[in-house]
Write a protein that holds these residues in place. Sequence first.
Motif, PDB file in Angstrom:
ATOM      1  N   THR A  68       6.860  -0.090   2.373  1.00 55.21           N
ATOM      2  CA  THR A  68       6.003   1.074   2.580  1.00 55.21           C
ATOM      3  C   THR A  68       4.686   0.606   3.185  1.00 55.21           C
ATOM      4  N   GLU A  69       3.819   1.519   3.494  1.00 57.16           N
ATOM      5  CA  GLU A  69       2.531   1.176   4.079  1.00 57.16           C
ATOM      6  C   GLU A  69       1.453   1.131   3.003  1.00 57.16           C
ATOM      7  N   LYS A  70       0.568   0.161   3.083  1.00 51.06           N
ATOM      8  CA  LYS A  70      -0.447  -0.013   2.048  1.00 51.06           C
ATOM      9  C   LYS A  70      -1.424   1.148   1.973  1.00 51.06           C
ATOM     10  N   TYR A  71      -1.634   1.858   3.067  1.00 52.69           N
ATOM     11  CA  TYR A  71      -2.591   2.961   3.024  1.00 52.69           C
ATOM     12  C   TYR A  71      -2.135   4.080   2.088  1.00 52.69           C
ATOM     13  N   GLN A  72      -0.841   4.086   1.711  1.00 48.32           N
ATOM     14  CA  GLN A  72      -0.332   5.104   0.797  1.00 48.32           C
ATOM     15  C   GLN A  72      -0.623   4.770  -0.667  1.00 48.32           C
ATOM     16  N   TYR A  73      -1.008   3.534  -0.927  1.00 52.02           N
ATOM     17  CA  TYR A  73      -1.228   3.059  -2.296  1.00 52.02           C
ATOM     18  C   TYR A  73      -2.530   2.263  -2.353  1.00 52.02           C
ATOM     19  N   ASN A  74      -3.048   2.057  -3.545  1.00 47.46           N
ATOM     20  CA  ASN A  74      -4.303   1.315  -3.643  1.00 47.46           C
ATOM     21  C   ASN A  74      -4.249   0.161  -4.641  1.00 47.46           C
ATOM     22  N   PHE A  75      -3.052  -0.294  -4.987  1.00 46.25           N
ATOM     23  CA  PHE A  75      -2.935  -1.412  -5.925  1.00 46.25           C
ATOM     24  C   PHE A  75      -3.730  -2.632  -5.457  1.00 46.25           C
TER      25      PHE A  75
END
Length: 166
Positions: A51-58
Amino acid sequence: MDIKYYDFDTLIGKMYIFFSSKGIIYLSLAKNGAINIVNHVNKKYGQTIKTEKYQYNFHNQIIEYLKGDLKIFSLPLDLQGTDFQKKVWMELLKIPYGEIKTYKDIAISIGSPKAYRAVGGALNKNPILIVVPCHRVIGSNGKLVGFGAGLDLKQRLLTLEMNSIV
């Protein structure tokens, strides 16, 4: 289990983070190459979806930690291992930022004072680098031992924490 992942850049190199709907399952440096990491996680936990990191903030907390700006993680974890391993990993989460313990200290803390070698085995299998702070565990002789990402990085993380304590 539906596992997603993405990579992100940090001060110590590119990292890969894998997570389920419950939380982070695996966090690793890319030193062994992306294909090897993804294959390892696929074999151990099941098929993964990039997936793309911009969708998550871990990754934001990990980056802040590595800059010395974050001392306590609040990331959701989905620890996957034996009951003993999870007991050890949960104990590691109790070690305060900037402090160290020995393998023996951890063994005593979990009620198995003679299991320090087994504690070392559990640390060796720690799937969540940095967040589950196995870098804060040293040998009884005070020496740095046993860190899958390398003793240089272990020293770097400990130095970061010692220098960031206010």
